[in-house]
Scaffold this motif. Structure first.
Motif, PDB file in Angstrom:
ATOM      1  N   LEU A 178       1.687   7.122   1.016  1.00  0.00           N
ATOM      2  CA  LEU A 178       2.273   8.407   0.625  1.00  0.00           C
ATOM      3  C   LEU A 178       1.193   9.450   0.416  1.00  0.00           C
ATOM      4  O   LEU A 178       1.364  10.624   0.774  1.00  0.00           O
ATOM      5  CB  LEU A 178       3.096   8.234  -0.665  1.00  0.00           C
ATOM      6  N   ARG A 179       0.073   9.046  -0.160  1.00  0.00           N
ATOM      7  CA  ARG A 179      -1.030   9.981  -0.387  1.00  0.00           C
ATOM      8  C   ARG A 179      -1.635  10.472   0.923  1.00  0.00           C
ATOM      9  O   ARG A 179      -2.030  11.635   1.038  1.00  0.00           O
ATOM     10  CB  ARG A 179      -2.110   9.305  -1.245  1.00  0.00           C
TER      11      ARG A 179
ATOM     12  N   TYR B 224       0.812  -1.223   0.000  1.00  0.00           N
ATOM     13  CA  TYR B 224       0.000   0.000   0.000  1.00  0.00           C
ATOM     14  C   TYR B 224       0.844   1.272   0.000  1.00  0.00           C
ATOM     15  O   TYR B 224       0.369   2.320   0.438  1.00  0.00           O
ATOM     16  CB  TYR B 224      -0.910   0.012   1.238  1.00  0.00           C
ATOM     17  N   TRP B 225       2.050   1.216  -0.498  1.00  0.00           N
ATOM     18  CA  TRP B 225       2.945   2.362  -0.364  1.00  0.00           C
ATOM     19  C   TRP B 225       2.397   3.626  -1.046  1.00  0.00           C
ATOM     20  O   TRP B 225       2.563   4.741  -0.538  1.00  0.00           O
ATOM     21  CB  TRP B 225       4.341   2.026  -0.899  1.00  0.00           C
ATOM     22  N   LYS B 226       1.725   3.478  -2.173  1.00  0.00           N
ATOM     23  CA  LYS B 226       1.163   4.644  -2.856  1.00  0.00           C
ATOM     24  C   LYS B 226       0.070   5.286  -2.000  1.00  0.00           C
ATOM     25  O   LYS B 226       0.011   6.513  -1.854  1.00  0.00           O
ATOM     26  CB  LYS B 226       0.589   4.236  -4.214  1.00  0.00           C
ATOM     27  N   ARG B 227      -0.793   4.460  -1.435  1.00  0.00           N
ATOM     28  CA  ARG B 227      -1.868   4.949  -0.582  1.00  0.00           C
ATOM     29  C   ARG B 227      -1.300   5.652   0.652  1.00  0.00           C
ATOM     30  O   ARG B 227      -1.793   6.697   1.069  1.00  0.00           O
ATOM     31  CB  ARG B 227      -2.748   3.781  -0.157  1.00  0.00           C
TER      32      ARG B 227
ATOM     33  N   LEU C  72       2.314  13.198   0.284  1.00  0.00           N
ATOM     34  CA  LEU C  72       3.560  13.052  -0.458  1.00  0.00           C
ATOM     35  C   LEU C  72       3.329  12.537  -1.873  1.00  0.00           C
ATOM     36  O   LEU C  72       4.276  12.399  -2.635  1.00  0.00           O
ATOM     37  CB  LEU C  72       4.506  12.093   0.288  1.00  0.00           C
ATOM     38  N   ARG C  73       2.078  12.254  -2.189  1.00  0.00           N
ATOM     39  CA  ARG C  73       1.734  11.794  -3.537  1.00  0.00           C
ATOM     40  C   ARG C  73       0.390  12.401  -3.913  1.00  0.00           C
ATOM     41  O   ARG C  73      -0.611  12.179  -3.229  1.00  0.00           O
ATOM     42  CB  ARG C  73       1.673  10.267  -3.584  1.00  0.00           C
ATOM     43  N   LYS C  74       0.388  13.190  -4.962  1.00  0.00           N
ATOM     44  CA  LYS C  74      -0.829  13.861  -5.391  1.00  0.00           C
ATOM     45  C   LYS C  74      -1.614  12.946  -6.329  1.00  0.00           C
ATOM     46  O   LYS C  74      -1.140  12.562  -7.388  1.00  0.00           O
ATOM     47  CB  LYS C  74      -0.492  15.169  -6.113  1.00  0.00           C
ATOM     48  N   GLU C  75      -2.797  12.596  -5.868  1.00  0.00           N
ATOM     49  CA  GLU C  75      -3.635  11.714  -6.678  1.00  0.00           C
ATOM     50  C   GLU C  75      -5.073  11.854  -6.199  1.00  0.00           C
ATOM     51  O   GLU C  75      -5.366  11.714  -5.011  1.00  0.00           O
ATOM     52  CB  GLU C  75      -3.168  10.270  -6.524  1.00  0.00           C
TER      53      GLU C  75
END
Length: 268
Positions: free
Chosen positions: A68-69, A63-66, A73-76
């Motif tokens: 970071l969001r 779940y690293w993307k989730r 740290l991650r725009k999504e």
């Protein structure tokens, strides 16, 4: 007793069961009983908690993307709903962490035994069936659609999992379904909130026990930790893939079978 092969076996059991609604702690306690390790062994109680962190950290990989969001740290943009944020996490973990801190001594002293695990397996199985049979209209199909109230309710159900045998994922998924969330949404949320809870629990146990460990003990702990970390992603990815297709009742029946077999063949 503390040979590395024991750490490997328990690590595999933990990695495979941490994210399935069957209770990883319960399976570890039963596995230790089969290996002849007494349920009063304090080091093994700490070992069970520490190697759970290895499995939990596997969630970070998945779940690293989730994650970071969550921290900006991650725009999504979320696919639906208002989006999962840190408030959802906080309202879900604070009740569990508070109860766990206040009752940790009682839990380790009174509940880490095969007998209490069997009770948890049966009652947790009943909860899974109830969640499956009596789920109301779904209002959150995705984790980004969860409301703060639903997050809080899921957090309250996580408290039940402090009883070994109930299962963190089983309790929260069944409870979340009763709160109107889909199985997939609750599964994602359950895995994410497990990270801060288990990091805190492991850190607390390690600080309490640090002075009593030898270098060999650390090797034993490291072996179990690494094995659970390697094995756990397989269980996470598999469960996420099939969670919408698998009826939770099947896991309940599995729990009942394990409880009955263990009772008749090993406790009597």
């Amino acid at each position: 007793m503390y040979d590395l092969w024991v750490a490997v076996i328990i690590g595999i059991v933990e990695g495979l069961t941490e994210f399935l609604p069957v209770s990883s702690t319960g399976h570890m306690i039963l596995a230790q009983s089969l290996l002849g390790i007494p349920d009063t062994d304090e080091m093994m109680k700490t070992f069970e908690i520490v190697i759970q962190l290895g499995a939990i950290l596997a969630v970070v990989v998945v779940y690293w993307k989730r994650i970071l969001r969550l921290f900006g740290l991650r725009k999504e943009k979320p696919k639906s709903g208002g989006g999962l944020n840190l408030i959802h996490i906080l309202v879900a973990i604070v009740p569990t962490m508070a109860i766990a801190y206040l009752s940790s001594h009682f839990i380790k002293e009174k509940l880490f035994s095969p007998e209490t695990v069997l009770i948890g397996l049966v009652l947790g199985g009943i909860l899974l069936i109830i969640g499956e049979k009596f789920q109301p209209r779904i209002t959150a199909n995705d984790v980004d659609e969860l409301t703060y109230k639903q997050a809080f309710m899921i957090g309250l159900w996580q408290i039940v999992s402090l009883w070994p045998g109930f299962s963190r994922s089983g309790s929260t998924i069944a409870g979340g379904m009763l709160a109107g969330a889909s199985r997939a949404a609750v599964a994602d949320f359950t895995f994410i909130i497990a990270i801060p809870v288990m990091v805190a629990a492991t850190g607390y146990e390690m600080l309490k026990s640090l002075g009593s460990f030898s270098s060999m003990d650390f090797t034993f702990f490291a072996a179990g930790f690494i094995v659970s970390f390697v094995v756990a992603p397989l269980a996470v990815v598999t469960f996420i893939k099939f969670v919408q297709k698998i009826n939770l009742s099947y896991f309940a029946y599995y729990r009942f079978i394990v409880a009955v077999l263990y009772f008749f063949f090993l406790l009597r």
